[in-house]
Design a protein around this motif. Structure first.
Motif, mmCIF file in Angstrom:
data_model
loop_
_atom_site.group_PDB
_atom_site.id
_atom_site.type_symbol
_atom_site.label_atom_id
_atom_site.label_comp_id
_atom_site.label_asym_id
_atom_site.label_seq_id
_atom_site.Cartn_x
_atom_site.Cartn_y
_atom_site.Cartn_z
ATOM 1 N N UNK A 1 -45.521 -13.964 -19.572
ATOM 2 C CA UNK A 1 -46.778 -14.306 -18.891
ATOM 3 C C UNK A 1 -47.677 -13.085 -18.741
ATOM 4 N N UNK A 2 -47.093 -11.943 -18.370
ATOM 5 C CA UNK A 2 -47.885 -10.729 -18.197
ATOM 6 C C UNK A 2 -48.626 -10.326 -19.455
ATOM 7 N N UNK A 3 -47.945 -10.430 -20.606
ATOM 8 C CA UNK A 3 -48.561 -10.049 -21.885
ATOM 9 C C UNK A 3 -49.701 -10.995 -22.239
ATOM 10 N N UNK A 4 -49.498 -12.298 -22.049
ATOM 11 C CA UNK A 4 -50.563 -13.260 -22.361
ATOM 12 C C UNK A 4 -51.771 -13.054 -21.444
ATOM 13 N N UNK B 1 -55.243 -18.996 -28.002
ATOM 14 C CA UNK B 1 -53.820 -18.704 -28.227
ATOM 15 C C UNK B 1 -53.164 -18.243 -26.923
ATOM 16 N N UNK B 2 -53.867 -17.423 -26.132
ATOM 17 C CA UNK B 2 -53.324 -16.981 -24.839
ATOM 18 C C UNK B 2 -53.044 -18.179 -23.936
ATOM 19 N N UNK B 3 -54.005 -19.094 -23.842
ATOM 20 C CA UNK B 3 -53.827 -20.283 -22.994
ATOM 21 C C UNK B 3 -52.672 -21.146 -23.488
ATOM 22 N N UNK B 4 -52.586 -21.275 -24.800
ATOM 23 C CA UNK B 4 -51.493 -22.052 -25.385
ATOM 24 C C UNK B 4 -50.136 -21.404 -25.051
ATOM 25 N N UNK B 5 -50.087 -20.082 -25.120
ATOM 26 C CA UNK B 5 -48.856 -19.355 -24.827
ATOM 27 C C UNK B 5 -48.457 -19.461 -23.367
ATOM 28 N N UNK B 6 -49.432 -19.366 -22.462
ATOM 29 C CA UNK B 6 -49.142 -19.479 -21.026
ATOM 30 C C UNK B 6 -48.625 -20.874 -20.701
ATOM 31 N N UNK C 1 -48.142 -13.826 -28.863
ATOM 32 C CA UNK C 1 -48.572 -12.596 -28.183
ATOM 33 C C UNK C 1 -49.274 -11.664 -29.167
ATOM 34 N N UNK C 2 -48.632 -11.403 -30.311
ATOM 35 C CA UNK C 2 -49.247 -10.514 -31.298
ATOM 36 C C UNK C 2 -50.498 -11.122 -31.915
#
Length: 605
Positions: free
Chosen positions: A547-550, A530-535, A512-513
């Motif tokens: 999910x909201x943060x990503x 990175x966002x896609x990887x996190x989701x 996230x960071x």
């Protein structure tokens, strides 16, 4: 946790709950085995430890577990079988199960029970033989719950695996038209989980599926008031704990009942949230009918490490050769095999190696050390308050925790100093520079020279500290250094043979960071990646609290590409999912930013 102290925790919990050894170990192991575990004379394998703690209503996921490579591969085999079933690839699952059954470990009762459960699921879903499936499930249940069918209510203790077996059985009863029998069993399980599973981290793994199956049957029987209460409780439990498994299914039933009751405004809100959750599932390749299998999806919270990686990395970092480290413990050849993962060390050898390296590690440990399990529960509660920006409440919990912890233990000393720094920094009680100096001191207790590279998988607390160091550097204007720290942390997890899903909380926190800082540096493609990887990690682990943060970070990144349509879509999804997961501050921040930026409020309720 003190070295090999897991038995003491089980003993303390059991006595406090007035549970006999006979009742706790019924069907799992002998009284003598449990006695030896409680006295610290024997270390249980992960399956047995999980079952014992779950029967006490507690989550083993509060402990960090060190596995041999062989144990981890067994763990992965089970996961692969389950994923194939969820994808309806039954032939693959069947073949993998046959390979699994050939392993000598499968002679153990808990392994055999698992095999029966999977065979039952395959009998139903692959062979369409529900009768055979019911027979196999009853056989599985009898292994650790002898005579369970004779009791009107559940007077014995259940672990997650046992609850799963009974839930699948209830589902099968409804398939053959025995709805009354299914409802009776589900109500018994529902009451048991309500009263016996006090630890929400564990309860959330099975309670929602039980609630979903029960609510679905009650809905069909037009028992609307009961259906609403069950859905509301389960949805609240899921969202409070950041879990999304069975959330969409429960929301669907809930909205249908609300419409029947004429509560259209609330039904509309639930539908909007559900639609946005389904959009995310669809975009990231989670097909809904893949989630309808009899296999119970369990959100991933375990923190796993490989003993061979720990030994090898720590030996190299200490500057010792294999000959030097193995002296008076084992042969250099044996140590070489241990480090390569070809051989698991004995408990005595593992402890001796850790002692020689000057490291306080046991097979089951934690980022804080305590003899009371309630301390671990309080620590999780603290983390939840911090994640929700409830800092004053978090500070009160922290002060209570500090009084219960032995500050002479390095892990506790590190946790207390680092947490105090984080809270004081957020609340503006200390300057950024002072916060940086103090938190670097906290890190040095277990990891002195992080700037020369992170050579091993980090503990949870070390990751929390390094993440905060990155935050402080970013706030001091050194964003590039912050990005490098976060990249190094993430790389340390990705370099391990352990899947990052078994370090979900820490990897998601870092991602996230990292995605936010990359967006600020206008490294847009990297930020979106990175966002896609996190989701995908969130969905894979059955988690939704981030999910909201990503999605917000992804929307902000796309603003640089002037992609207004997609920006609006991701802001909308972030808003609804933040609201759904009870991240109210995040929801309000998204709403305020969007309305100012786009001069519109059309995407809200």
């Amino acid at each position: 946790m003190n070295k090999d102290n897991v038995g003491s925790i089980i003993l303390t919990l059991r006595k406090r709950m007035h549970i006999s050894q006979k009742d706790l170990c019924r069907g799992l192991c002998t009284n003598r085995t449990l006695s030896r575990i409680e006295l610290g004379e024997r270390i249980p394998d992960k399956l047995l430890l999980d079952a014992l703690l779950q029967r006490l209503g507690k989550s083993p996921d509060k402990l960090e577990t060190i596995l041999s490579e062989k144990e981890y591969m067994l763990f992965c085999q089970r996961r692969a079988i389950e994923r194939d079933i969820i994808k309806y690839d039954f032939e693959k699952a069947k073949n993998k199960l046959e390979d699994y059954k050939k392993r000598k470990e499968c002679k153990d009762i808990l392994q055999r029970q698992y095999v029966y459960k999977i065979e039952a699921v395959l009998a139903d879903e692959m062979e369409h033989n529900v009768g055979k499936s019911i027979y196999l499930l009853k056989q599985a249940a009898e292994m650790t719950m002898p005579n369970w069918e004779e009791e009107d209510k559940i007077n014995f203790l259940l672990g997650i695996e046992e609850v799963q077996i009974l839930l699948i059985l209830a589902q099968n009863y409804s398939k053959i038209g025995c709805e009354k029998k299914a409802i009776k069993l589900l109500i018994k399980l529902y009451i048991y989980l309500e009263t016996k599973y006090s630890d929400e981290e564990e309860k959330v793994k099975v309670y929602p599926r039980c609630a979903y199956l029960l609510a679905n049957l009650l809905w069909k029987n037009e028992r609307y008031e009961e259906t609403v209460k069950i859905c509301e409780k389960a949805i609240d439990l899921l969202t409070k704990n950041g879990v999304i498994n069975y959330l969409e299914e429960l929301m669907n039933i809930y909205s249908m009942v609300l419409k029947k009751q004429g509560k259209l405004k609330l039904a509309n809100k639930i539908e909007r949230q559900r639609e946005n959750l389904l959009e995310v599932y669809s975009e990231y390749g989670m097909v809904m009918n893949e989630r309808k299998s009899s296999i119970l999806l369990v959100n991933t919270q375990s923190e796993l490490f490989l003993c061979n990686e720990i030994i090898r990395y720590e030996r190299i970092n200490s500057g010792k050769t294999q000959e030097q480290l193995s002296e008076s413990i084992c042969s250099p050849e044996t140590l070489s095999r241990i480090e390569s993962g070809k051989r698991a060390p004995s408990r005595r050898n593992f402890n001796a190696i850790m002692n020689k390296l000057g490291i306080e590690k046991s097979i089951y440990s934690s980022y804080i050390s305590a003899n009371e399990f309630e301390v671990y529960e309080q620590k999780r509660n603290l983390s939840k308050h911090i994640a929700r920006h409830q800092y004053e409440e978090a500070y009160n919990i922290f002060n209570s925790l500090r009084e219960k912890m032995d500050c002479s233990i390095v892990e506790n000393k590190q946790f207390i100093l680092s947490t105090e720094v984080v809270l004081n920094h957020i609340l503006g009680k200390i300057s950024r520079q002072e916060a940086l100096e103090k938190i670097l001191e906290a890190l040095s207790y277990t990891f002195e020279d992080y700037e020369n590279g992170i050579y091993r998988t980090l503990s949870r607390q070390e990751t929390v500290i390094l993440n905060q160091i990155a935050v402080i550097y970013k706030n001091l204007g050194n964003r590039k250094k912050a990005i490098q720290i976060l990249k190094d942390v993430l790389k340390s997890y990705e370099n391990s043979k352990i899947d990052v899903m078994y370090h979900y909380s820490m990897c998601a926190l870092v991602m996230i960071n990292l995605s936010a800082y990359l967006e600020e540096e206008q490294e847009i493609n990297s930020a979106i990646e990175i966002c896609d990887k996190g989701i995908k990690l969130d969905l894979k682990c059955g988690r939704g609290n981030r999910l909201g943060a990503f999605l917000t970070n992804k929307a902000c990144s796309l603003e640089h590409a002037s992609d207004k349509e997609r920006c609006i879509k991701y802001f909308r999804q972030a808003f609804y999912l933040s609201d759904l997961m009870q991240n109210i501050d995040d929801k309000e921040t998204i709403k305020k930013y969007f309305e100012q930026k786009y001069n519109s409020d059309e995407i809200w309720y």
